[in-house]
Design an enzyme around this catalytic site. Structure first.
Site, mmCIF file in Angstrom:
data_model
loop_
_atom_site.group_PDB
_atom_site.id
_atom_site.type_symbol
_atom_site.label_atom_id
_atom_site.label_comp_id
_atom_site.label_asym_id
_atom_site.label_seq_id
_atom_site.Cartn_x
_atom_site.Cartn_y
_atom_site.Cartn_z
ATOM 1 N N ASP A 1 0.823 -1.220 0.000
ATOM 2 C CA ASP A 1 0.000 0.000 0.000
ATOM 3 C C ASP A 1 0.855 1.268 0.000
ATOM 4 O O ASP A 1 1.607 1.503 0.947
ATOM 5 C CB ASP A 1 -0.897 -0.015 1.248
ATOM 6 C CG ASP A 1 -2.113 0.854 1.071
ATOM 7 O OD1 ASP A 1 -2.035 1.826 0.308
ATOM 8 O OD2 ASP A 1 -3.142 0.564 1.696
ATOM 9 N N ASP A 2 0.740 2.072 -1.047
ATOM 10 C CA ASP A 2 1.451 3.363 -1.146
ATOM 11 C C ASP A 2 2.966 3.193 -1.237
ATOM 12 O O ASP A 2 3.725 4.020 -0.727
ATOM 13 C CB ASP A 2 1.119 4.291 0.042
ATOM 14 C CG ASP A 2 -0.340 4.727 0.082
ATOM 15 O OD1 ASP A 2 -1.119 4.256 -0.774
ATOM 16 O OD2 ASP A 2 -0.695 5.540 0.953
ATOM 17 N N CYS B 1 -6.333 3.832 -3.475
ATOM 18 C CA CYS B 1 -6.551 2.479 -2.933
ATOM 19 C C CYS B 1 -7.676 1.651 -3.547
ATOM 20 O O CYS B 1 -7.426 0.620 -4.149
ATOM 21 C CB CYS B 1 -6.842 2.586 -1.436
ATOM 22 S SG CYS B 1 -5.344 2.661 -0.465
ATOM 23 N N ARG C 1 -7.390 -1.456 -6.323
ATOM 24 C CA ARG C 1 -7.696 -2.839 -5.922
ATOM 25 C C ARG C 1 -8.806 -3.433 -6.773
ATOM 26 O O ARG C 1 -8.774 -4.616 -7.148
ATOM 27 C CB ARG C 1 -8.111 -2.875 -4.437
ATOM 28 C CG ARG C 1 -6.927 -2.813 -3.511
ATOM 29 C CD ARG C 1 -7.231 -2.165 -2.169
ATOM 30 N NE ARG C 1 -6.052 -1.391 -1.806
ATOM 31 C CZ ARG C 1 -5.019 -1.877 -1.121
ATOM 32 N NH1 ARG C 1 -5.065 -3.094 -0.628
ATOM 33 N NH2 ARG C 1 -3.959 -1.142 -0.907
ATOM 34 N N LYS D 1 -5.420 -5.917 3.720
ATOM 35 C CA LYS D 1 -6.444 -4.862 3.579
ATOM 36 C C LYS D 1 -7.335 -5.101 2.356
ATOM 37 O O LYS D 1 -6.832 -5.260 1.247
ATOM 38 C CB LYS D 1 -5.721 -3.532 3.443
ATOM 39 C CG LYS D 1 -6.583 -2.379 2.965
ATOM 40 C CD LYS D 1 -5.800 -1.092 3.078
ATOM 41 C CE LYS D 1 -6.186 -0.119 1.986
ATOM 42 N NZ LYS D 1 -5.392 1.112 2.048
ATOM 43 N N HIS E 1 -10.665 -3.164 1.355
ATOM 44 C CA HIS E 1 -11.001 -1.833 0.820
ATOM 45 C C HIS E 1 -11.807 -1.841 -0.471
ATOM 46 O O HIS E 1 -11.645 -0.977 -1.340
ATOM 47 C CB HIS E 1 -9.737 -0.966 0.652
ATOM 48 C CG HIS E 1 -10.010 0.487 0.963
ATOM 49 N ND1 HIS E 1 -9.062 1.470 0.980
ATOM 50 C CD2 HIS E 1 -11.195 1.108 1.270
ATOM 51 C CE1 HIS E 1 -9.611 2.631 1.278
ATOM 52 N NE2 HIS E 1 -10.909 2.431 1.464
ATOM 53 N N SER F 1 -8.429 1.411 4.875
ATOM 54 C CA SER F 1 -7.144 1.979 5.302
ATOM 55 C C SER F 1 -7.153 2.293 6.792
ATOM 56 O O SER F 1 -8.153 2.811 7.315
ATOM 57 C CB SER F 1 -6.847 3.272 4.539
ATOM 58 O OG SER F 1 -6.898 3.025 3.160
ATOM 59 N N HIS G 1 1.237 2.503 4.063
ATOM 60 C CA HIS G 1 0.250 3.571 4.197
ATOM 61 C C HIS G 1 0.398 4.146 5.619
ATOM 62 O O HIS G 1 0.700 3.398 6.553
ATOM 63 C CB HIS G 1 -1.143 2.969 3.998
ATOM 64 C CG HIS G 1 -2.234 3.963 3.768
ATOM 65 N ND1 HIS G 1 -2.591 4.906 4.719
ATOM 66 C CD2 HIS G 1 -3.051 4.178 2.720
ATOM 67 C CE1 HIS G 1 -3.582 5.641 4.240
ATOM 68 N NE2 HIS G 1 -3.877 5.229 3.026
ATOM 69 N N ASP H 1 -0.318 -0.716 -4.912
ATOM 70 C CA ASP H 1 -1.579 -0.128 -5.405
ATOM 71 C C ASP H 1 -1.410 1.268 -5.995
ATOM 72 O O ASP H 1 -2.170 1.687 -6.854
ATOM 73 C CB ASP H 1 -2.640 -0.097 -4.292
ATOM 74 C CG ASP H 1 -2.298 0.845 -3.144
ATOM 75 O OD1 ASP H 1 -1.108 1.159 -2.949
ATOM 76 O OD2 ASP H 1 -3.233 1.268 -2.442
ATOM 77 N N ASN H 2 -0.425 2.017 -5.498
ATOM 78 C CA ASN H 2 -0.185 3.385 -5.999
ATOM 79 C C ASN H 2 1.135 3.882 -5.434
ATOM 80 O O ASN H 2 1.707 3.271 -4.529
ATOM 81 C CB ASN H 2 -1.329 4.348 -5.641
ATOM 82 C CG ASN H 2 -1.713 4.341 -4.177
ATOM 83 O OD1 ASN H 2 -2.759 3.844 -3.801
ATOM 84 N ND2 ASN H 2 -0.845 4.889 -3.334
ATOM 85 N N LYS I 1 1.250 9.551 -5.149
ATOM 86 C CA LYS I 1 -0.101 9.020 -4.918
ATOM 87 C C LYS I 1 -1.191 10.034 -5.271
ATOM 88 O O LYS I 1 -1.074 11.217 -4.940
ATOM 89 C CB LYS I 1 -0.234 8.629 -3.448
ATOM 90 C CG LYS I 1 -1.630 8.197 -3.038
ATOM 91 C CD LYS I 1 -1.697 7.721 -1.610
ATOM 92 C CE LYS I 1 -3.139 7.320 -1.264
ATOM 93 N NZ LYS I 1 -3.252 6.637 0.021
HETATM 94 MG MG MG Z 1 -2.809 3.018 -1.353
#
Ligand code: MG
Length: 470
Positions: free
Chosen positions: A29-30, A69, A73, A122, A124, A147, A216, A268-269, A289
């Protein structure tokens, strides 16, 4: 040919073809392009991921489908642009929408093929019971529903009045996460549950999805990683995530499964920049992001499958997370979803045929439902749009950077990513033919999926799942 020899061939042939590969999919994540030591991170090392790259193929031009996010996903699990499946942003904890249960996810397609399916991390894609992972093809779920900054204890968003954040096991909420120390349990707990899933399913093919909630914000690491990096808590968290990958790959080896397992690692980003403890790096790509510049969507991506994917290879071909679903479908003999998808399979490229360039075609860069850019090959046309800019941050107190601008006006621009991966030199005026070609691609995207920037609806967007308020 003698009968004995024919038998031998048959048996060998069956052994190779009847055992579908296991799939392990890490979705961090991130994580920025520059956040692994193999992609240039400074102040800490990621030895397990570097080793995975040495034993597999590292992709340098691999794009998340959208730089936020939930959208990212939704795209990964359905093989569609996120706005096609009605998930164009990040869902809040009390959102009434989720990924439509009618959409067919990787988990559903592989489950129909006899795979055991598990998600640890996660989700989401909707926190209402109707939208949780067990309703989208997963047998086992342990993790957080969204998140962990959507949290009553968030240091700088208390005014948002977020509800309590709970771990969820399958469909049942469990322990509340109440302190940063409890946030530090995310990575080791998810690792332990993922290893338990491998042990439980070692005798049948499995799909193990590990969407780690870190790095994240808010960041937290276990005691044994605190202070271990030279890049503060962010580096400590990355070291622990790398440890997690090493533990899970180690379990595959201990169970004798690693030669029959495709492991994919991506994110994811891109990173938050100028923001709290998050000290991620886009590796020099522009912005991060929440933006459609390369820093928002280009992800450090590694795939490993010994004896099938060439070791020590670097591939620069353009690919996206939406291409993973059709690739897994082809590798496993599963069927494609009934509805239209956007992904393109890249099995031959994955297995080592570098002459293949399956995504020669194009890629759309949407933010929510705004078509901010389109790309063909190395040409990227950016449309004039307001958006997040870390570089154009607002003035802060005491000479410090203030909050990110969310309404920066970006002008129309054309970039040649083969000469200018940082998207700095606008060559729009010099290339009218390229611009015209990219405009045509954008027009097709707008007819198909719409474009809020031009107030166009699009014919082929499907609805998300919606529940009545309870
Ligand atoms: Mg993210």
């Amino acid at each position: 040919m003698g009968w004995g020899l024919l038998m031998a061939y048959t048996v060998v042939g069956q052994k190779a073809s009847s055992k579908n590969p296991n799939i392990v999919l890490f979705f961090i994540d991130d994580l920025g392009y520059g956040d692994l030591s193999v992609t240039g991170a400074l102040g800490y090392k990621t030895p397990n991921l570097d080793q995975m790259a040495a034993e597999g193929t590292r992709f340098t031009n691999f794009m998340a489908a959208q730089a936020v996010c939930s959208a990212s996903r939704a795209a990964l699990l359905t093989g569609c642009y996120p706005n096609r499946v009605g998930i164009p942003g990040a869902l809040g904890p009390e959102s009434l929408i989720g990924l439509n249960p009618k959409e067919e996810t990787i988990a559903e397609l592989l489950k129909a093929k006899g795979y055991a399916t598990g998600i640890f991390g996660k989700w989401h894609l909707g926190s209402r019971p109707e939208f949780l992972p067990l309703q989208q093809g997963f047998d086992d779920y342990y993790g957080v529903p969204y998140s962990h900054d959507m949290w009553p204890l968030h240091p700088w968003q208390k005014q948002a009045n977020y509800p309590a954040l709970h771990w969820i096991q399958n469909n049942t909420p469990g322990k509340e996460i109440k302190t940063l120390e409890e946030v530090s349990e995310l990575t080791p707990t998810i690792t332990e549950k993922a290893i338990g899933f491998i042990k439980k399913n070692k005798n049948k093919p499995f799909f193990l999805y590990v969407p780690h909630p870190l790095p994240h914000v808010p960041l937290a690491a276990s005691k044994r990683f605190i202070g271990k990096s030279e890049k503060g808590i962010f580096g400590d968290v990355l070291m622990e995530l790398d440890w997690s990958v090493g533990e899970i790959l180690g379990e595959l080896k201990r169970q004798g499964l690693d030669k029959n397992t495709l492991v994919i690692f991506t994110s994811d980003n891109g990173p938050w920049l100028n923001y709290g403890d998050h000290a991620g790096s886009s590796g020099g790509f522009r912005e991060g992001k929440g933006t459609s510049f390369e820093g928002g969507q280009r992800e450090p991506t590694i795939m490993r499958w010994p004896g099938v994917i060439p070791a020590g290879r670097v591939s620069n071909q353009l690919l996206s997370t939406i291409d993973i679903l059709p690739t897994l479908v082809k590798l496993t003999g599963a069927r494609l979803p009934a509805e239209k998808i956007d992904g393109i399979e890249f099995v031959d490229l994955l297995k080592g045929d570098d002459a293949q360039n399956p995504r020669q075609e194009f890629l759309y860069y949407y933010r929510k439902n705004s078509l901010e850019a389109v790309r063909k090959g190395n040409w990227k046309l950016i449309f004039a749009h307001p958006g997040r800019s870390y570089e154009a941050f607002l003035p802060g107190k005491d000479g410090q950077p203030g909050p990110t601008s969310e309404t920066h006006e970006f002008p129309k621009a054309l970039y040649n990513l083969s000469r200018d991966p940082g998207e700095r030199y606008n060559v729009l005026e010099q290339n009218p033919d390229i611009v015209a070609e990219l405009e045509k691609i954008a027009e097709k995207a707008r007819e198909d999926l719409g474009d809020d920037l031009q107030k166009k609806e699009g014919k082929n967007r499907r609805a998300p799942g919606v529940v009545e308020r309870k």
